[in-house]
Write a protein that holds these residues in place. Structure first.
Motif, PDB file in Angstrom:
ATOM      1  N   ALA A 166      43.836  -7.853 -13.085  1.00 58.74           N
ATOM      2  CA  ALA A 166      44.115  -7.054 -14.288  1.00 58.74           C
ATOM      3  C   ALA A 166      44.122  -5.557 -14.001  1.00 58.74           C
ATOM      4  O   ALA A 166      43.363  -4.786 -14.610  1.00 58.74           O
ATOM      5  N   PRO A 167      44.985  -5.111 -13.086  1.00 58.54           N
ATOM      6  CA  PRO A 167      45.010  -3.681 -12.758  1.00 58.54           C
ATOM      7  C   PRO A 167      45.653  -2.857 -13.864  1.00 58.54           C
ATOM      8  O   PRO A 167      46.468  -3.358 -14.646  1.00 58.54           O
ATOM      9  N   GLY A 168      45.312  -1.569 -13.902  1.00 54.53           N
ATOM     10  CA  GLY A 168      46.000  -0.669 -14.819  1.00 54.53           C
ATOM     11  C   GLY A 168      47.439  -0.444 -14.401  1.00 54.53           C
ATOM     12  O   GLY A 168      48.340  -0.336 -15.235  1.00 54.53           O
ATOM     13  N   ARG A 169      47.658  -0.374 -13.091  1.00 54.40           N
ATOM     14  CA  ARG A 169      48.994  -0.251 -12.521  1.00 54.40           C
ATOM     15  C   ARG A 169      49.079  -1.116 -11.274  1.00 54.40           C
ATOM     16  O   ARG A 169      48.061  -1.411 -10.642  1.00 54.40           O
ATOM     17  N   ALA A 170      50.297  -1.501 -10.907  1.00 57.72           N
ATOM     18  CA  ALA A 170      50.513  -2.250  -9.679  1.00 57.72           C
ATOM     19  C   ALA A 170      51.841  -1.835  -9.080  1.00 57.72           C
ATOM     20  O   ALA A 170      52.741  -1.360  -9.791  1.00 57.72           O
TER      21      ALA A 170
END
Length: 211
Positions: A166-170
């Motif tokens: 569940a990253p903020g960005r990837a």
């Protein structure tokens, strides 16, 4: 902090003029950068490290340290490269980089292919790169370097992995085994897993983003 994606698995992280190189392998252009304080090698496969790449980096940056799991140290034993051996739970500080290491084993390719050591790295508590594994670091991840194509990778597993982190960005990495059309399809599935809770940023080789 800024990360520049090169071909396949290789990335260069820069903070306050110092650089950290991740997985300079044989699918990547020659890595010619200065200011390198460390190189992290997640595992020994040649698409992630070659002696030629390491020797080139260390010749230009003689004080740089090399971190990797025990399998990397064994693989490079004949190359006059000292590897500071790290595994799950290890922590190192070098220059402006605080590195914590997560995971122990490469994902299974096939029952006939030996499973090697693989240890991912969290850089400055913000950027996580798992190498060739589905290691969930167990801490919040602001930015994830997400593998999208490999002999060991199934798209459904990739999507489940990204949802678990569940990253903020990837941003997608490890794409050299895919055709242009295949990469587009895999990136679309990665976007589906990242959004709407997070943001997907597609970096072409040589492009950078601020972390």
């Amino acid at each position: 902090m800024q990360v520049t994606k090169l071909e396949h698995a290789c990335q260069v992280v820069e903070e306050r003029g110092a650089r950290l190189v991740l997985d300079p392998g044989g699918f990547t252009r020659p890595v010619d950068v200065d200011g390198v304080v460390a190189v992290v090698v997640t595992h020994e496969h040649p698409d992630h490290v070659t002696t030629e790449q390491l020797e080139r980096i260390l010749l230009a940056n003689p004080g740089a340290l090399v971190f990797g799991p025990a399998g990397v140290a064994r693989a490079l034993a004949g190359a006059a490269v000292h590897v500071d051996v790290v595994s799950d739970g290890a922590r190192r500080a070098v220059g402006p980089f605080d590195l914590t290491f997560h995971g122990t084993r490469h994902n299974v390719i096939h029952s006939s292919v030996p499973v090697v050591d693989n240890t991912g790295v969290l850089v400055n508590g913000r950027l996580f790169y798992p190498g060739d594994s589905w290691t969930v670091p167990g801490v919040p991840v602001e930015v994830l370097a997400a593998p999208v194509g490999a002999p060991w990778l199934k798209v459904a597993e990739m999507m489940d992995y990204v949802a678990a982190v569940a990253p903020g960005r990837a941003y997608p990495v490890h794409e050299a085994t895919l055709s242009e059309v295949g990469l587009e399809m895999h990136v679309d599935r990665l976007r589906q897993a990242v959004e709407p809770a997070g943001e997907l940023v597609v970096l072409r080789p040589g492009e950078s983003m601020t972390v």
